[in-house]
Write a protein that holds these residues in place. Structure first.
Motif, mmCIF file in Angstrom:
data_model
loop_
_atom_site.group_PDB
_atom_site.id
_atom_site.type_symbol
_atom_site.label_atom_id
_atom_site.label_comp_id
_atom_site.label_asym_id
_atom_site.label_seq_id
_atom_site.Cartn_x
_atom_site.Cartn_y
_atom_site.Cartn_z
ATOM 1 N N GLU A 13 0.835 -1.497 0.172
ATOM 2 C CA GLU A 13 0.336 -0.013 0.314
ATOM 3 C C GLU A 13 0.801 0.942 0.527
ATOM 4 N N THR A 14 0.277 2.253 -0.627
ATOM 5 C CA THR A 14 1.438 3.833 -0.990
ATOM 6 C C THR A 14 0.806 4.710 -1.230
ATOM 7 N N THR A 15 1.524 5.800 -0.869
ATOM 8 C CA THR A 15 0.514 7.100 -0.649
ATOM 9 C C THR A 15 0.055 7.371 -2.163
ATOM 10 N N GLY A 16 0.680 6.843 -2.811
ATOM 11 C CA GLY A 16 0.255 7.049 -4.043
ATOM 12 C C GLY A 16 0.736 6.328 -5.433
ATOM 13 N N LEU A 17 0.732 6.825 -6.547
ATOM 14 C CA LEU A 17 1.337 5.652 -7.761
ATOM 15 C C LEU A 17 2.782 5.959 -8.445
ATOM 16 N N THR A 26 3.011 2.505 2.524
ATOM 17 C CA THR A 26 2.926 3.083 4.119
ATOM 18 C C THR A 26 1.972 1.036 4.535
ATOM 19 N N GLU A 27 2.595 -0.072 3.870
ATOM 20 C CA GLU A 27 2.481 -1.465 4.574
ATOM 21 C C GLU A 27 2.653 -2.623 3.022
ATOM 22 N N VAL A 28 3.522 -3.152 3.876
ATOM 23 C CA VAL A 28 3.900 -4.463 2.826
ATOM 24 C C VAL A 28 3.027 -6.038 3.307
ATOM 25 N N ALA A 29 2.788 -6.914 2.743
ATOM 26 C CA ALA A 29 3.304 -8.226 3.113
ATOM 27 C C ALA A 29 3.106 -9.118 1.846
ATOM 28 N N ARG A 51 3.280 12.417 4.780
ATOM 29 C CA ARG A 51 1.878 12.492 5.067
ATOM 30 C C ARG A 51 0.708 11.981 4.419
ATOM 31 N N ILE A 52 0.096 10.805 4.980
ATOM 32 C CA ILE A 52 -1.133 10.538 4.328
ATOM 33 C C ILE A 52 -2.354 11.133 3.996
ATOM 34 N N PRO A 53 -2.195 10.702 2.872
ATOM 35 C CA PRO A 53 -3.179 11.687 1.760
ATOM 36 C C PRO A 53 -5.155 11.546 2.210
ATOM 37 N N SER A 54 -5.598 11.999 2.560
ATOM 38 C CA SER A 54 -7.161 11.523 3.203
ATOM 39 C C SER A 54 -8.177 10.427 2.158
ATOM 40 N N PHE A 55 -7.273 10.737 0.781
ATOM 41 C CA PHE A 55 -7.635 9.695 0.143
ATOM 42 C C PHE A 55 -7.190 8.508 -0.303
ATOM 43 N N ILE A 56 -6.399 8.339 0.063
ATOM 44 C CA ILE A 56 -5.482 7.061 0.211
ATOM 45 C C ILE A 56 -6.234 6.447 1.937
ATOM 46 N N THR A 57 -6.280 7.517 3.111
ATOM 47 C CA THR A 57 -7.230 6.755 4.435
ATOM 48 C C THR A 57 -9.028 6.116 4.210
ATOM 49 N N ALA A 58 -8.865 7.087 2.964
ATOM 50 C CA ALA A 58 -10.583 6.486 2.835
ATOM 51 C C ALA A 58 -10.408 4.996 2.375
ATOM 52 N N LEU A 59 -9.548 4.725 1.374
ATOM 53 C CA LEU A 59 -9.758 3.792 0.010
ATOM 54 C C LEU A 59 -9.318 3.062 0.716
ATOM 55 N N THR A 60 -7.898 2.928 1.764
ATOM 56 C CA THR A 60 -6.963 1.393 2.028
ATOM 57 C C THR A 60 -8.081 1.550 4.391
ATOM 58 N N PHE A 147 -12.418 -12.901 -0.889
ATOM 59 C CA PHE A 147 -11.815 -12.141 -0.157
ATOM 60 C C PHE A 147 -11.864 -12.290 1.724
ATOM 61 N N ARG A 148 -11.029 -12.277 2.410
ATOM 62 C CA ARG A 148 -11.885 -13.407 3.367
ATOM 63 C C ARG A 148 -11.252 -11.607 4.456
ATOM 64 N N SER A 149 -10.801 -10.415 4.158
ATOM 65 C CA SER A 149 -11.457 -10.251 4.817
ATOM 66 C C SER A 149 -10.846 -8.183 3.710
ATOM 67 N N ALA A 150 -11.156 -6.755 4.185
ATOM 68 C CA ALA A 150 -11.413 -5.893 3.417
ATOM 69 C C ALA A 150 -10.576 -5.989 2.519
ATOM 70 N N ALA A 151 -10.186 -5.746 1.159
ATOM 71 C CA ALA A 151 -9.888 -5.341 -0.105
ATOM 72 C C ALA A 151 -8.767 -3.997 0.312
ATOM 73 N N HIS A 152 -7.664 -3.577 -0.573
ATOM 74 C CA HIS A 152 -7.091 -2.342 -0.028
ATOM 75 C C HIS A 152 -6.070 -2.147 1.134
ATOM 76 N N ARG A 153 -5.359 -3.393 1.656
ATOM 77 C CA ARG A 153 -4.866 -3.707 2.492
ATOM 78 C C ARG A 153 -4.329 -4.689 2.364
ATOM 79 N N ALA A 154 -2.618 -4.301 2.472
ATOM 80 C CA ALA A 154 -1.433 -5.574 1.906
ATOM 81 C C ALA A 154 -1.965 -7.264 2.306
ATOM 82 N N GLU A 155 -2.106 -7.411 2.931
ATOM 83 C CA GLU A 155 -2.084 -8.854 3.309
ATOM 84 C C GLU A 155 -3.112 -9.761 2.917
#
Length: 214
Positions: A13-17, A26-29, A51-60, A147-155
């Motif tokens: 997971e990252t702060t952008g592209l 921001t996170e690795v699996a 800084r973590i952009p607000s749209f990234i927090t909303a997504l992940t 998916f066993r848990s929420a998408a857009h998290r690394a694991e």
């Protein structure tokens, strides 16, 4: 799927592209696949002091507080590279994750030792042509993988991508009579156009059969 050598499925997971534009991880699996199952994993949030952009927090769901309290990248990256070792690396849209891995490694003067890169997105397009979508969420649903848990998290994303790769390996093994689906074969398939894949696999299966009978 019997793999001659392990494959490590990676998801950041990252702060952008783009790391070239200053985006950070921001996170690795990282999940090691051996003999058709995940046998080992390395998972961590990562503090790159950004800084973590607000749209990234909303997504992940990854917040500034979560990252601020996470281990520093100077600790996580060496541990991650040690975990990967010299195994082949895979990711869904692998060029994205590899460019972040290489950029973050270069910042610390480190080099990744992974041998070969397998993109499960490209591979899916070649092995299962004609599907409506190859985005991980849609593709996994089309293949019956949940998916066993929420998408857009690394694991969570890495687990589903690993299941997609295992599914592809089993499909190739059954369709072409291959007792083993090696990482090197998947790397080679990634480099071919979709039209050339069936003939390549038939040739590979014939060569494999002849070597077994000799």
């Amino acid at each position: 799927m019997n793999l001659e050598k392990p494959i490590v499925m990676l998801d950041f997971e990252t702060t952008g592209l783009s790391p070239a534009l200053g985006d950070r991880i921001t996170e690795v699996a990282a999940l090691r696949i051996v003999n058709g199952r995940v046998c080992e994993r390395y998972v961590s949030l990562i503090n790159c002091q950004v800084r973590i952009p607000s749209f990234i927090t909303a997504l992940t769901g990854i917040s500034q507080a979560m990252v601020d309290g996470a281990p520093p990248v100077a600790r996580v990256l060496p541990e991650l590279l040690d975990f990967i070792g010299s195994d082949a690396l895979s990711a869904h849209n692998a060029s994205f994750d590899e460019k972040f891995l290489l950029a973050e490694s270069a910042r610390l003067g480190l080099v990744s030792g992974h041998q070969g890169l397998v993109c499960s997105l490209k591979l899916s397009r070649r092995v299962f042509p004609g599907l409506p979508s190859y985005k991980l969420g849609r593709l996994s649903g089309q293949l019956g993988i949940a998916f066993r848990s929420a998408a857009h998290r690394a694991e969570s994303d890495a687990e589903v991508a690993a299941e997609v790769l295992i599914h592809i390996g089993r499909h190739l093994g059954a369709a072409y009579g291959l007792p083993q689906v090696e990482a090197a074969l998947l790397v080679a398939l990634n480099k071919l156009s979709a039209a050339k894949v069936p003939a390549y696999l038939e040739k590979h299966a014939l060569a494999n059969k002849m070597s077994q009978n000799s």
